[in-house]
Design an enzyme around this catalytic site. Structure first.
Site, PDB file in Angstrom:
ATOM      1  N   HIS A   1       0.826  -1.199  -0.139  1.00  9.14           N
ATOM      2  CA  HIS A   1      -0.004   0.022  -0.183  1.00  9.14           C
ATOM      3  C   HIS A   1       0.751   1.380   0.047  1.00  9.14           C
ATOM      4  O   HIS A   1       0.419   2.582   0.177  1.00  9.14           O
ATOM      5  CB  HIS A   1      -0.911  -0.079   1.221  1.00  9.14           C
ATOM      6  CG  HIS A   1      -0.423  -0.055   2.492  1.00  9.14           C
ATOM      7  ND1 HIS A   1       0.619  -0.606   3.056  1.00  9.14           N
ATOM      8  CD2 HIS A   1      -0.407   1.258   3.427  1.00  9.14           C
ATOM      9  CE1 HIS A   1       1.092   0.006   4.214  1.00  9.14           C
ATOM     10  NE2 HIS A   1       0.563   0.991   4.484  1.00  9.14           N
TER      11      HIS A   1
ATOM     12  N   HIS B   1       0.978   6.939  -0.443  1.00  5.36           N
ATOM     13  CA  HIS B   1       0.440   6.005   0.473  1.00  5.36           C
ATOM     14  C   HIS B   1      -1.095   5.632   0.099  1.00  5.36           C
ATOM     15  O   HIS B   1      -1.807   6.724   0.058  1.00  5.36           O
ATOM     16  CB  HIS B   1       0.767   6.746   1.702  1.00  5.36           C
ATOM     17  CG  HIS B   1       0.331   6.011   2.969  1.00  5.36           C
ATOM     18  ND1 HIS B   1      -0.964   5.369   2.960  1.00  5.36           N
ATOM     19  CD2 HIS B   1       0.924   5.208   4.049  1.00  5.36           C
ATOM     20  CE1 HIS B   1      -1.026   4.804   4.398  1.00  5.36           C
ATOM     21  NE2 HIS B   1       0.291   4.659   4.749  1.00  5.36           N
TER      22      HIS B   1
END
Length: 636
Positions: A542, A557
């Site tokens: 992620h 992010h």
């Protein structure tokens, strides 16, 4: 050939390779010892035969332990291999060829040398066995190391690995289905349904040919992708593995628990055929148990994610061991009842894939545990621990079973009628009682010492994530050269643009990860915001960091607290060290899964090696943006 066709061809070839590879391993680890103890010598060999069996099993145990010291050097040798076929294929082909030929030879008495010249036989056996074991290890390391070289796309890697797991499972278990039918088909004498040495040699020939053909299929059907990403890999030594074990306490304790566990289950797995042969008196019925387990096992693996999510890995581990102990108890009292033996055998098999995955996941999580604790990531070293333990457990198992088989008289010429009640009692005590104690010891270690839960790992990942920028700045990243930077950063994802200080993540909102912006996504694809190099991809997929030519380190992010999803719903389409161009697809993610898990899917973008001398010019502060829309101008 189209890329899609190449992917399908590669998956199928690799799956068949796993099938043949694990069929060979099952033969070597489970059924070879049966040949040694029950068919290498005839019933007239008496005490000399029993002594030779003892010597051979001790040689096998010693050589397999010795081979553990060689394993790390095998990995280094493969890394340094440069051929037109690549790093791995030459060793898969060479290892598959030599291993198969030597396996066939070992399933013979070498022209009667075992009785006419026993000591020469032992010398030749030791040389051939270590040769086979080493070349098998070259093939093993080369084969399972191929996945990262086949594709840099994590989704394609996952598909390839899934195909391989299915092939591996079928290959490992189908040996149990075919072993006795093949042995009896080619035997001259039935020998109370056990077959003879000729039938066992034919079995070895079949397995050897399957293993060799599957190696050829892998060489022809797969293609290694060369890239700078695969250069400069760390070299691993046995000393390095021990060092990682000692300093990473969670890895050490789960490894110790797994050592007792795997030694226990390997003993029971290996003696099941002995039970059918010398207790039930019908070795051919073993195929029934193997067929059931092969079918069930395919579906059991698929239940692990949902079971772990609902009950936690820790609870799955203890519940699985409880089932294993119940099955051992059933084996102990099953006697000559085929239905009870089948129930015990199935119950003993069902939990094994679940425990394996529990241990594998905890060992994988211990990579981040060690990284947070010591500031150094030992991924390859950490993940090399489990195969070493499996081999060590297998070495102990072979030696132990050989000694017990001689002790209770389950050797050449023996049958169910010739095994006394006392012999059966010793057999059950040693080959069921000892594994049960080992499983209990494994549970004690796991309960008392293994504390790395999914929740704790999520906290560790969160802490690593929050300190990632400082680590890069202090340890890896070259500082921005003020006066030489002029970088245009585009939106990496389509959605609604928003200021970074408005996001729900307090760390990003406070600017601790550097200045930047955020996008509330309306699509599930992330693209490169500028030309650069992939500096880092977080294990949970992620987070990634891209380095520009001016050494600007920009973090992307995906979502808030999504580290707790452990990569589920995230797919990377690039690799660490890869050069990308603005607009290249970097990652895809499932907004549906993120939202279903209760997390925010906002994508945050920040400059991790920010400094106050840099000028940030926001070209747009809010509103809808498409991926590739200019958002931020970074100048000195």
């Amino acid at each position: 050939m189209s890329e899609k066709s190449q992917h399908i061809r590669s998956r199928l070839a690799y799956s068949f390779g796993a099938f043949g590879h694990d069929a060979f391993y099952a033969t070597l680890s489970t059924y070879f010892i049966m040949f040694i103890t029950s068919h290498l010598f005839d019933k007239d060999s008496g005490a000399m035969g029993a002594k030779m069996i003892g010597y051979i099993t001790l040689i096998i145990m010693a050589l397999r332990i010795l081979e553990l010291l060689i394993d790390p050097f095998i990995g280094n040798a493969i890394d340094n291999t440069r051929t037109r076929l690549g790093h791995f294929k030459p060793w898969i082909l060479i290892g598959g060829t030599i291993g198969s030929v030597v396996l066939m030879i070992l399933f013979t008495n070498m022209g009667g040398l075992n009785t006419s010249n026993p000591y020469l036989y032992l010398i030749l056996f030791a040389v051939l066995y270590i040769m086979m074991d080493i070349f098998y290890s070259f093939k093993d390391v080369g084969f399972w190391s191929m996945i990262p070289a086949i594709s840099f796309d994590s989704r394609e890697r996952e598909k390839t690995a899934t195909f391989a797991r299915v092939g591996s499972h079928i290959g490992q278990n189908i040996v149990g289905i075919v072993v006795m039918p093949i042995v009896l088909l080619f035997s001259q004498y039935s020998n109370h349904g056990q077959g003879d040495s000729q039938g066992w040699f034919a079995f070895a020939v079949v397995i050897g040919l399957v293993s060799w053909i599957s190696a050829i299929v892998v060489v022809i059907g797969t293609r290694e992708k060369e890239s700078n990403l695969r250069k400069n890999r760390e070299k691993t030594t046995f000393k390095d593995v021990l060092k990682v074990l000692v300093r990473n306490d969670q890895l050490m304790w789960v490894a110790l628990a797994y050592l007792f566990y795997t030694a226990g289950i390997q003993i029971v797995n290996a003696v099941e055929l002995y039970y059918f042969t010398f207790i039930l008196g019908n070795a051919a019925q073993f195929s029934i148990l193997a067929t059931i387990n092969t079918t069930i096992g395919i579906f059991i693996v698929l239940t692990f994610p949902s079971l772990a999510k609902k009950f936690s890995r820790r609870n799955v581990f203890f519940a699985s061991v409880a089932v294993l102990l119940i099955s051992i108890l059933l084996f102990t009292f099953a006697g000559k009842s085929l239905p009870l033996v089948l129930i015990a055998g199935v119950l003993f098999y069902i939990p094994q894939p679940l425990v394996f995955l529990c241990v594998l996941m905890i060992m994988t999580d211990s990579v981040e545990y060690g990284q947070l604790k010591f500031g150094h990531r030992d991924e390859s070293l950490t993940l090399s621990v489990r195969p070493l333990i499996d081999k060590f457990g297998g070495a102990l198992t072979n030696g132990f079973i050989g000694i017990v088989a001689v002790w209770v008289g389950m050797t050449s010429g023996a049958s169910a009628e010739s095994i006394t009640a006392h012999g059966q009692m010793i057999f059950k005590l040693m080959l069921f009682g000892v594994p049960a104690v080992m499983l209990l010891i494994a549970c004690v270690f796991f309960y008392k010492k293994v504390t790395l839960t999914e929740e704790k790992h999520a906290e560790i990942v969160d802490q690593l994530e929050k300190t990632w920028a400082n680590k890069l700045k202090n340890e890896q990243a070259a500082q921005l050269e003020v006066g030489n930077i002029d970088l245009l950063i585009h939106a990496p994802v389509k959605g609604m643009l928003m200021p970074l200080d408005k996001v729900a993540d307090k760390t990003f909102a406070a600017g601790k990860m550097g200045r930047g912006f955020a996008v509330k996504p309306t699509e599930d694809k992330v693209y490169a915001p500028f030309d650069g190099t992939i500096e880092t991809i977080f294990p949970t997929k992620h987070v990634m960091i891209i380095r520009s030519s001016e050494n600007a380190l920009v973090l992307i992010h995906i979502g808030i607290d999504t580290a707790q999803m452990h990569g589920d719903g995230f797919t990377t389409h690039c690799g660490q060290g890869q050069h990308v161009h603005e607009g290249d697809l970097l990652s895809t993610f499932s907004r549906e899964k993120i939202q279903k898990a209760g997390f925010d899917d906002t994508v945050m973008v920040s400059l991790t090696n920010d400094n106050e001398k840099l000028h940030f010019e926001m070209l747009k502060n809010d509103g809808e943006v498409d991926h590739g829309s200019p958002v931020l101008k970074l100048r000195s």
